[in-house]
Design an enzyme around this catalytic site. Structure first.
Site, PDB file in Angstrom:
ATOM      1  N   HIS A 157      30.192 -22.779  33.440  1.00  0.00           N
ATOM      2  CA  HIS A 157      30.705 -22.009  32.302  1.00  0.00           C
ATOM      3  C   HIS A 157      31.410 -20.729  32.732  1.00  0.00           C
ATOM      4  O   HIS A 157      32.050 -20.078  31.913  1.00  0.00           O
ATOM      5  CB  HIS A 157      29.555 -21.664  31.348  1.00  0.00           C
ATOM      6  CG  HIS A 157      29.056 -22.843  30.586  1.00  0.00           C
ATOM      7  ND1 HIS A 157      29.400 -23.094  29.278  1.00  0.00           N
ATOM      8  CD2 HIS A 157      28.264 -23.886  30.952  1.00  0.00           C
ATOM      9  CE1 HIS A 157      28.817 -24.206  28.867  1.00  0.00           C
ATOM     10  NE2 HIS A 157      28.128 -24.712  29.871  1.00  0.00           N
ATOM     11  N   ASP A 365      36.472 -13.805  32.838  1.00  0.00           N
ATOM     12  CA  ASP A 365      35.571 -14.488  31.916  1.00  0.00           C
ATOM     13  C   ASP A 365      35.787 -15.978  32.072  1.00  0.00           C
ATOM     14  O   ASP A 365      36.934 -16.426  32.215  1.00  0.00           O
ATOM     15  CB  ASP A 365      35.899 -14.075  30.474  1.00  0.00           C
ATOM     16  CG  ASP A 365      34.653 -13.941  29.613  1.00  0.00           C
ATOM     17  OD1 ASP A 365      33.661 -14.629  29.918  1.00  0.00           O
ATOM     18  OD2 ASP A 365      34.682 -13.164  28.646  1.00  0.00           O
TER      19      ASP A 365
HETATM   20  O1  LIG Z   1      21.737 -16.454  29.112  1.00  0.00           O
HETATM   21  P1  LIG Z   1      22.189 -15.028  29.357  1.00  0.00           P
HETATM   22  O2  LIG Z   1      21.923 -14.569  30.750  1.00  0.00           O
HETATM   23  O3  LIG Z   1      21.654 -14.091  28.312  1.00  0.00           O
HETATM   24  O4  LIG Z   1      23.783 -14.976  29.171  1.00  0.00           O
HETATM   25  C1  LIG Z   1      24.476 -15.569  28.070  1.00  0.00           C
HETATM   26  C2  LIG Z   1      25.427 -16.662  28.537  1.00  0.00           C
HETATM   27  O5  LIG Z   1      26.473 -16.018  29.254  1.00  0.00           O
HETATM   28  C3  LIG Z   1      27.401 -16.823  29.967  1.00  0.00           C
HETATM   29  O6  LIG Z   1      28.363 -17.408  29.090  1.00  0.00           O
HETATM   30  C4  LIG Z   1      29.452 -18.170  29.603  1.00  0.00           C
HETATM   31  O7  LIG Z   1      29.623 -19.329  28.837  1.00  0.00           O
HETATM   32  C5  LIG Z   1      30.464 -19.230  27.681  1.00  0.00           C
HETATM   33  C6  LIG Z   1      30.520 -20.608  27.027  1.00  0.00           C
HETATM   34  O8  LIG Z   1      31.064 -21.558  27.913  1.00  0.00           O
HETATM   35  C7  LIG Z   1      31.841 -18.753  28.108  1.00  0.00           C
HETATM   36  O9  LIG Z   1      32.722 -18.661  26.980  1.00  0.00           O
HETATM   37  C8  LIG Z   1      31.722 -17.382  28.766  1.00  0.00           C
HETATM   38  O10 LIG Z   1      32.992 -16.979  29.257  1.00  0.00           O
HETATM   39  C9  LIG Z   1      30.727 -17.419  29.924  1.00  0.00           C
HETATM   40  O11 LIG Z   1      30.483 -16.074  30.336  1.00  0.00           O
HETATM   41  C10 LIG Z   1      26.656 -17.840  30.822  1.00  0.00           C
HETATM   42  O12 LIG Z   1      27.556 -18.655  31.538  1.00  0.00           O
HETATM   43  C11 LIG Z   1      25.656 -18.655  30.038  1.00  0.00           C
HETATM   44  O13 LIG Z   1      24.944 -19.548  30.882  1.00  0.00           O
HETATM   45  C12 LIG Z   1      24.677 -17.660  29.421  1.00  0.00           C
HETATM   46  O14 LIG Z   1      23.694 -18.346  28.660  1.00  0.00           O
HETATM   47  O1  UDP Z   2      26.270  -9.350  18.816  1.00  0.00           O
HETATM   48  C1  UDP Z   2      26.678 -10.478  19.140  1.00  0.00           C
HETATM   49  C2  UDP Z   2      27.504 -10.689  20.274  1.00  0.00           C
HETATM   50  C3  UDP Z   2      27.909 -11.982  20.579  1.00  0.00           C
HETATM   51  N1  UDP Z   2      27.512 -13.030  19.822  1.00  0.00           N
HETATM   52  C4  UDP Z   2      27.957 -14.401  20.138  1.00  0.00           C
HETATM   53  O2  UDP Z   2      27.764 -14.669  21.528  1.00  0.00           O
HETATM   54  C5  UDP Z   2      28.781 -15.527  22.013  1.00  0.00           C
HETATM   55  C6  UDP Z   2      29.432 -14.905  23.219  1.00  0.00           C
HETATM   56  O3  UDP Z   2      30.128 -15.907  23.900  1.00  0.00           O
HETATM   57  P1  UDP Z   2      31.342 -15.594  24.861  1.00  0.00           P
HETATM   58  O4  UDP Z   2      31.837 -16.875  25.361  1.00  0.00           O
HETATM   59  O5  UDP Z   2      32.360 -14.742  24.191  1.00  0.00           O
HETATM   60  O6  UDP Z   2      30.729 -14.717  26.062  1.00  0.00           O
HETATM   61  P2  UDP Z   2      29.348 -14.804  26.879  1.00  0.00           P
HETATM   62  O7  UDP Z   2      28.451 -13.778  26.283  1.00  0.00           O
HETATM   63  O8  UDP Z   2      28.823 -16.192  26.736  1.00  0.00           O
HETATM   64  O9  UDP Z   2      29.734 -14.427  28.280  1.00  0.00           O
HETATM   65  C7  UDP Z   2      29.778 -15.727  20.874  1.00  0.00           C
HETATM   66  O10 UDP Z   2      29.525 -16.968  20.257  1.00  0.00           O
HETATM   67  C8  UDP Z   2      29.458 -14.588  19.917  1.00  0.00           C
HETATM   68  O11 UDP Z   2      29.717 -14.855  18.570  1.00  0.00           O
HETATM   69  C9  UDP Z   2      26.699 -12.837  18.709  1.00  0.00           C
HETATM   70  O12 UDP Z   2      26.354 -13.783  18.002  1.00  0.00           O
HETATM   71  N2  UDP Z   2      26.312 -11.571  18.395  1.00  0.00           N
END
Ligand SMILES: O=P(O)(O)OC[C@H]1O[C@H](O[C@H]2O[C@H](CO)[C@@H](O)[C@H](O)[C@H]2O)[C@H](O)[C@@H](O)[C@@H]1O
Ligand code: UDP
Length: 469
Positions: A157, A365
């Site tokens: 991801h 990202d």
């Molecule tokens: O599980 P956390 O450590 O709290 O972090 C939240 C998630 O962050 C990352 O998100 C990624 O996946 C998104 C969906 O594909 C993508 O849009 C975003 O750019 C990425 O940063 C992480 O890869 C997840 O595993 C985490 O759960």
């Molecule tokens: O206060 C918040 C901030 C983020 N999000 C959700 O968290 C996800 C963030 O996903 P993104 O791919 O933009 O980044 P990531 O945090 O996974 O790196 C999106 O669905 C947002 O709508 C949310 O529900 N509440």
């Protein structure tokens, strides 16, 4: 039809709205096959490392959720230390933030071995296994070592950097060999896929078999780019819900004389928040008229607070917001409304829709789903404008956004100005094109195209139709 088994560090009950589009989509595919979702429960226990912890099973409709707790020590090494203190920074091109010396890798290996052992007990012969993300790169190799014959796919991801950055990780070859133990490796973007193929060619003499198939480390695998999407329909119905409508009305009332800009991110150094605020400050300095018209709402949801780089960025952000408000604020107007809090997903569409401009300006990202959610939430007759970093995976698809280099403060400030002033017709045209893109490549397309290829490749090899979606 084969049963689908999804493995990820975090799991969510797909029946709950708060779970988000990805959980909903995976849940839907899992529902269809009566699948299994395996991962960390999110809970910690104070047992000594090596304790044989049980798997907790819970039924969520036809989906079985199988979760394991982690000991505190494993959590520190596997999640905080290696996943988020080594892999996350390096894969986001931030070698300067990686802590290679703390010996976290043992814990990372240990948890992957435990997950493999526990998962093996649950697998059926015709299962198809889909592993998610950087926490679990070695899982397939560990499963194979235990005799797992099932087809196993992986989706990353987050970005994959160029070979010479990845090669800075001590043990990078072990990690890459682990990645090549999967049958299908999926990336978010073409750029990530290119970095992968360059690595396996340059460092491991991979042989190109055509159509994304590679012979490397004595096995054949397939690799491809599958940009993740959102569930546009689910998001639209969320937008029409009471919580979202209430948010929209309140924002419109509160800011009736102002144009709103919005940023919604986890508080993560990869999201480029200080750079974004500096660009906003530059806008206020260069275009004094914007002081009367623009307000930035920045949601920075708390994330990974056990990792020190995350506390550093928190302080930097608080100080920047304070200085911007101190220097430019007036009695009846504050330029930045900063919230270090998570906003419920059900309320976000209303906030997005009330905002004329979204600032999605990460330094790197994997994809960035907020960019896609913002588009889905707009009123097609009077849509807002997306200012998007060229370094987000989403930029490969969302060409009609205003693409910026977040390191270029003046250039980003200029793009924000253009976004605020953009005429209605141009906003409509750009939005229409963007909406068509996110509808076409939505999260169902992502699941289907990935799983189709994973199932198809196996059918070719064994003559057995494993999975038909
Ligand atoms: O599980 P956390 O450590 O709290 O972090 C939240 C998630 O962050 C990352 O998100 C990624 O996946 C998104 C969906 O594909 C993508 O849009 C975003 O750019 C990425 O940063 C992480 O890869 C997840 O595993 C985490 O759960
Ligand atoms: O206060 C918040 C901030 C983020 N999000 C959700 O968290 C996800 C963030 O996903 P993104 O791919 O933009 O980044 P990531 O945090 O996974 O790196 C999106 O669905 C947002 O709508 C949310 O529900 N509440």
């Amino acid at each position: 039809m084969s049963r689908l088994v999804v493995v990820s560090n975090r799991i969510a009950d797909p029946r709950k709205t708060a779970a988000g589009g990805l959980a909903v989509a995976l849940g839907e595919v899992l529902n269809n096959s009566g699948g299994l979702w395996f991962g960390w429960s999110g809970k910690l226990v104070d047992e000594p490392v090596g304790t044989d912890l049980p798997v907790h099973k819970q039924q969520a409709g036809p989906v079985t959720l199988a979760t394991m707790d982690l000991t505190r020590e494993d959590y520190e090494a596997y999640y905080v230390g290696y996943s988020n203190g080594v892999l996350w920074p390096v894969l986001h091109y931030r070698l300067d933030l990686a802590d290679f010396d703390a010996g976290y890798i043992e814990g990372y290996r240990r948890v992957n071995q435990t997950f493999a052992r526990k998962l093996m007990e649950l697998l059926r012969p015709d299962d198809i296994v889909w592993v998610q993300d950087y926490h679990l790169i070695p899982l397939a190799a560990e499963l194979r070592a235990l005799g797992c014959q099932q087809r196993i796919g992986f989706f990353l991801h987050i970005p994959l950097p160029p070979p010479l950055i990845f090669a800075a990780i001590p043990g990078h070859d072990w990690l890459m060999k682990g990645l090549c133990s999967y049958d299908l490796v999926g990336f978010q973007s073409r750029a990530d896929l290119d970095n992968f193929t360059r690595y396996i060619q340059d460092e491991a003499h991979a042989q190109d078999l055509g159509e994304g198939r590679w012979r490397v480390f004595n096995r054949t695998l397939q690799a491809g780019a599958f940009p993740i999407g959102i569930d546009v329909k689910e998001f639209e119905s969320l937008a029409a819900g009471a919580e979202s409508m209430d948010m929209f009305e309140r924002m419109r009332r509160e800011y009736s004389r102002r144009k709103l800009l919005v940023g919604v991110d986890r508080l993560d150094y990869s999201k480029g928040l200080p750079q974004r605020l500096r660009a906003f400050r530059e806008l206020l300095a260069k275009y004094p008229e914007s002081r009367k018209s623009a307000t930035l709402i920045q949601i920075a949801s708390p994330s990974r607070e056990d990792v020190s780089a995350y506390t550093d960025i928190l302080h930097e952000l608080e100080s920047l917001c304070g200085s911007i408000n101190g220097n430019y604020g007036e009695l009846d107007w504050m330029p930045v409304r900063y919230m270090h809090r998570t906003v419920a997903r059900a309320r976000l569409p209303g906030l997005y829709r009330a905002s004329r401009v979204a600032l999605v300006t990460p330094l790197r990202d994997g994809m960035n789903l907020v960019a896609k959610e913002y588009i889905a939430a707009q009123d097609p007759d009077d849509p807002g404008v997306l200012v998007l970093s060229r370094f987000a995976g989403a930029a490969e698809q969302l060409k009609e956004a205003l693409l910026v280099n977040p390191y270029d403060t003046a250039g980003t400030a200029e793009a924000i100005h253009v976004a605020l002033e953009m005429p209605l017709e141009e906003r409509q045209q750009r939005h229409q094109a963007l909406l068509a893109t996110i509808r076409k490549a939505d999260v169902h397309w992502w699941c289907d195209s990935y799983l189709h290829l994973l199932g198809q490749a196996e059918a070719e090899e064994s003559g057995t139709p494993w999975l038909r979606l």
